[in-house]
Design a protein around this motif. Structure first.
Motif, short mmCIF file in Angstrom:
data_model
loop_
_atom_site.label_atom_id
_atom_site.label_comp_id
_atom_site.label_asym_id
_atom_site.label_seq_id
_atom_site.Cartn_x
_atom_site.Cartn_y
_atom_site.Cartn_z
N GLY A 172 0.78 -1.16 -0.02
CA GLY A 172 0.06 -0.03 -0.03
C GLY A 172 0.88 1.38 0.01
O GLY A 172 0.77 2.25 -0.70
N GLU A 173 1.98 1.31 0.93
CA GLU A 173 2.94 2.73 0.71
C GLU A 173 3.49 2.60 -0.21
O GLU A 173 3.57 3.76 -0.83
CB GLU A 173 3.74 2.30 1.89
CG GLU A 173 3.52 2.15 3.14
CD GLU A 173 2.63 3.38 3.97
OE1 GLU A 173 2.69 4.19 3.20
OE2 GLU A 173 1.75 3.18 4.76
N LEU A 174 3.82 1.60 -1.09
CA LEU A 174 4.57 1.77 -2.30
C LEU A 174 3.64 2.17 -3.53
O LEU A 174 3.94 3.19 -4.49
CB LEU A 174 5.09 0.13 -2.79
CG LEU A 174 6.43 -0.25 -1.99
CD1 LEU A 174 6.58 -1.88 -2.20
CD2 LEU A 174 7.47 0.59 -2.49
N GLU A 177 6.58 11.55 2.83
CA GLU A 177 5.92 10.85 4.36
C GLU A 177 5.63 9.32 4.19
O GLU A 177 5.89 8.43 4.97
CB GLU A 177 4.69 11.53 4.80
CG GLU A 177 5.02 12.91 5.41
CD GLU A 177 3.55 13.63 6.07
OE1 GLU A 177 3.81 14.48 6.74
OE2 GLU A 177 2.65 12.99 5.72
N GLU A 178 5.48 8.88 3.03
CA GLU A 178 4.87 7.71 2.54
C GLU A 178 6.27 6.79 2.68
O GLU A 178 6.00 5.72 2.89
CB GLU A 178 4.16 7.47 1.34
CG GLU A 178 2.84 8.20 1.07
CD GLU A 178 1.75 8.05 2.30
OE1 GLU A 178 2.07 6.94 2.97
OE2 GLU A 178 0.72 8.55 2.23
N LYS A 179 7.19 7.45 2.11
CA LYS A 179 8.45 6.83 2.02
C LYS A 179 9.03 6.40 3.30
O LYS A 179 9.65 5.36 3.74
CB LYS A 179 9.49 7.63 1.46
CG LYS A 179 9.32 7.63 -0.02
CD LYS A 179 10.48 8.51 -0.99
CE LYS A 179 10.07 8.50 -2.42
NZ LYS A 179 11.29 9.18 -3.35
N GLU A 180 8.80 7.36 4.44
CA GLU A 180 9.17 7.32 6.01
C GLU A 180 8.19 6.05 6.19
O GLU A 180 8.69 5.23 7.00
CB GLU A 180 8.91 8.50 6.43
CG GLU A 180 9.45 8.53 7.83
CD GLU A 180 9.13 9.73 8.60
OE1 GLU A 180 8.95 10.94 8.26
OE2 GLU A 180 9.44 9.62 9.89
N HIS A 181 7.13 6.03 5.92
CA HIS A 181 6.21 4.82 6.77
C HIS A 181 6.85 3.47 6.16
O HIS A 181 6.82 2.61 6.69
CB HIS A 181 4.68 4.99 6.02
CG HIS A 181 4.03 6.19 6.46
ND1 HIS A 181 2.97 6.67 5.94
CD2 HIS A 181 4.53 7.02 7.57
CE1 HIS A 181 2.43 7.79 6.78
NE2 HIS A 181 3.43 7.97 7.60
N LEU A 182 7.15 3.39 4.84
CA LEU A 182 7.69 2.18 4.20
C LEU A 182 8.94 1.80 4.84
O LEU A 182 9.19 0.63 5.36
CB LEU A 182 8.35 2.64 2.74
CG LEU A 182 8.60 1.24 2.03
CD1 LEU A 182 7.63 0.22 1.73
CD2 LEU A 182 9.13 1.59 0.63
#
Ligand SMILES: [Fe+2]
Length: 84
Positions: free
Chosen positions: A26-28, A56-61
């Motif tokens: 989902g993050e990717l 921020e999504e990259k950080e979540h990953l």
């Protein structure tokens, strides 16, 4: 997806790992979608906000990767082997 049926016979750690891997997908996908919109949108201010969200999504990953390393010793060893 129906986790309760799909993972009925699996132990809790494997269930957790499968969910974390799906969260990573989902993050990717989110990163790709934000990037696509950034590349398409003409308003520069909007594009900058989307770029911030993408980052921020990259950080979540990374956070999810850390959790997977914690729960999956083999995966952790493979990361280590590659210097990650
Ligand atoms: Fe996210």
């Amino acid at each position: 997806m129906a986790y309760e049926n799909d993972y009925e016979d699996e132990g809790a750690p494997e269930l957790d790992l499968e969910m974390l891997r799906e969260d990573m997908i989902g993050e990717l996908q989110a990163i790709n979608q934000y990037q696509e919109h950034i590349d398409t949108i003409e308003d520069e201010e909007v594009a900058e906000v989307l770029a911030h969200i993408r980052d921020e999504e990259k950080e979540h990953l990374v956070e999810l990767t850390k959790l997977i390393r914690k729960l999956d010793p083999l995966q952790a060893e493979m990361f280590k082997k590659e210097g990650l």
